[in-house]
Design a protein around this motif. Sequence first.
Motif, PDB file in Angstrom:
ATOM      1  N   LYS A 134       1.332   4.369  10.395  1.00  0.00           N
ATOM      2  CA  LYS A 134       1.019   5.332   9.493  1.00  0.00           C
ATOM      3  C   LYS A 134       2.235   6.258   9.027  1.00  0.00           C
ATOM      4  O   LYS A 134       2.671   6.970   9.784  1.00  0.00           O
ATOM      5  N   SER A 190       0.820  -1.269  -0.102  1.00  0.00           N
ATOM      6  CA  SER A 190       0.010  -0.050   0.058  1.00  0.00           C
ATOM      7  C   SER A 190       0.730   1.183   0.014  1.00  0.00           C
ATOM      8  O   SER A 190       0.501   2.294  -0.597  1.00  0.00           O
ATOM      9  N   THR A 191       2.013   1.079   0.726  1.00  0.00           N
ATOM     10  CA  THR A 191       2.730   2.406   0.730  1.00  0.00           C
ATOM     11  C   THR A 191       4.089   2.483  -0.325  1.00  0.00           C
ATOM     12  O   THR A 191       4.799   3.464  -0.507  1.00  0.00           O
TER      13      THR A 191
END
Length: 99
Positions: A93, A63-64
């Motif tokens: 995060k 996702s990152t």
Amino acid sequence: MQFKSLSRVTAMKPSKGEFEGRPYDSTKVYVETDMASDAEGFGSVTVSYNWGLSDNYHDFVRSTGIKKPFDAEITWENIVAGQGSKLVLIDIKPVTANK
């Protein structure tokens, strides 16, 4: 009790497999942590924390796209473990990725 901190994640490592017939599956997260001000010495060290299963690592990278040290907002939970307490890493995060 949950709380958040801004921290530097220096490394992450998934582990999954079998050792002597016993399965294992985890993600280790290495977080830069300042030394206590009342201790002799100075600087910071890297402390490892468990962060669930190896899927957490793969989902995070997917996702990152981050695969190097980064600053993050980390959600922790302080839980009682016997007579003491310990910090459990709940969520990560990214704040900014290093270029």
